[in-house]
Design a protein around this motif. Sequence first.
Motif, short mmCIF file in Angstrom:
data_model
loop_
_atom_site.label_atom_id
_atom_site.label_comp_id
_atom_site.label_asym_id
_atom_site.label_seq_id
_atom_site.Cartn_x
_atom_site.Cartn_y
_atom_site.Cartn_z
N GLN A 18 3.85 3.29 -8.74
CA GLN A 18 3.33 1.95 -8.98
C GLN A 18 4.08 1.23 -10.08
O GLN A 18 4.37 0.04 -9.97
N CYS A 53 0.83 -1.22 0.00
CA CYS A 53 0.00 0.00 0.00
C CYS A 53 0.86 1.26 0.00
O CYS A 53 0.55 2.23 -0.71
N GLN A 65 1.05 3.92 -3.49
CA GLN A 65 0.63 5.32 -3.38
C GLN A 65 1.73 6.31 -3.79
O GLN A 65 1.47 7.50 -3.88
N THR A 66 2.93 5.79 -4.04
CA THR A 66 4.02 6.69 -4.42
C THR A 66 4.46 6.46 -5.86
O THR A 66 4.51 7.40 -6.66
#
Length: 434
Positions: free
Chosen positions: A84, A77, A81-82
């Motif tokens: 992919q 996760c 979020q930074t």
Amino acid sequence: MSDINSSQYIGPEKILQKKQDYIIPCVYHFYNEPMQLVKGEMQYLYDHTGKQYLDCFAGVSVVNCGHCNPEITKAICDQVQTLQHTCTIYLTENIVNLAERLAQITPGRLQKTFFCSSGTEANEGAALLASIYTGKQEFISLRQGLHGRTKLTMSLTGLSLWRTDTNPVGGISFAPNAYCYRCPYGKRHPECDLACANEIEGIIKTATSGQVAAFFAEPIQGNGGIITPPPGYFKRVKEILNKYNILLIIDEVQTGFGRTGKMFAIEHYGVEPDIMTMAKALGNGVPVGAFTSRPEIADTYTRPGASTLGGNPVTSAAALATLDVIAKNNLPARAAELGKYLKRGLTELQKKHPLIGDIRGHGLMLGAELVNPDKSPAAQQLDTILEQMKDRGFLFGKNGPDRNVMAFQPPLVITREDLDNLLNNLADVLAHIA
């Protein structure tokens, strides 16, 4: 019962209908009355009604660290979020850190890695690397081995159940596997002097043109029936291969990352592979595969190569977190200890139930072969046992060429209490099987 709202799920019957309408029929499923699985927590799964199941198959040796392991889930996760995805044409850090980590934990001089998305792809790449390095195109693999679903890896597979291709790749010869319970020579170990290994030299001399790039083998054959070679087998094999300058490719797709009581199953045999393939438990459910080799072999693969998704930031983060969990919790040692406990329990059941003909494996990769009084495969009885154990809340696998081997490959976080529950319920079911 888990806090699951069954009304939000379509249920098994509608899934089966959609599966029939929209999924290619080769995608099969277990059980006459299958359930819809909707949730996983470490060694447990839950269906859409909230019923809990002890998972003793781990998605076929995938979730060694448990379903939805919180540490691995957090790493996924955080990364997603930074950053992919980029592809390997750009520099990212996770992929090189993962390759470095694998160099530290793989046997011997294995050091350089190519990342991909599955075990099939890893085996395909390993075969290519072997041919590049040796300049040879032939291969030898084992009967009852399973190496993938692409044209080449399916052709390397020695199980007719999985050999769907009607025109398989040529130049592949098959050696007898080390199936001591059903020795193809009718011998017993150690008096056999490893006849099955010795036969590889005869195959090189008679069934090939002498241009063999590599020999493929799983250290324990998973789908083949948890076939576990005796001590000394792979050392003898390696001696023969070295004599003819043939590489040893070890397929650790099912056996890797603590499953057998060591980080990699080949370590039980004291042999260094020339190339090793891995997938499944490396990402604990995230699709990642890899093949790794010694620098002098790996460095011959110089023409441009890439895997669009292989080793991307998310899969690499998941794999790094997985390796952290394995190391922090010493899961290989845990698998060794609990595997001995489970094997003892199965052996006690075997004394009461001659239906269990053989028990084999290492660590938490164990197989119990079911047989009739004449030693013929008891596949129908296994199907009945699987169904009844599922109804009781226990899931395990079936494999072997005749589908008569109970396969126990649970998450390595399983507990002794879980195993007691498994064995007690299995005892009850066996007591009522004809």
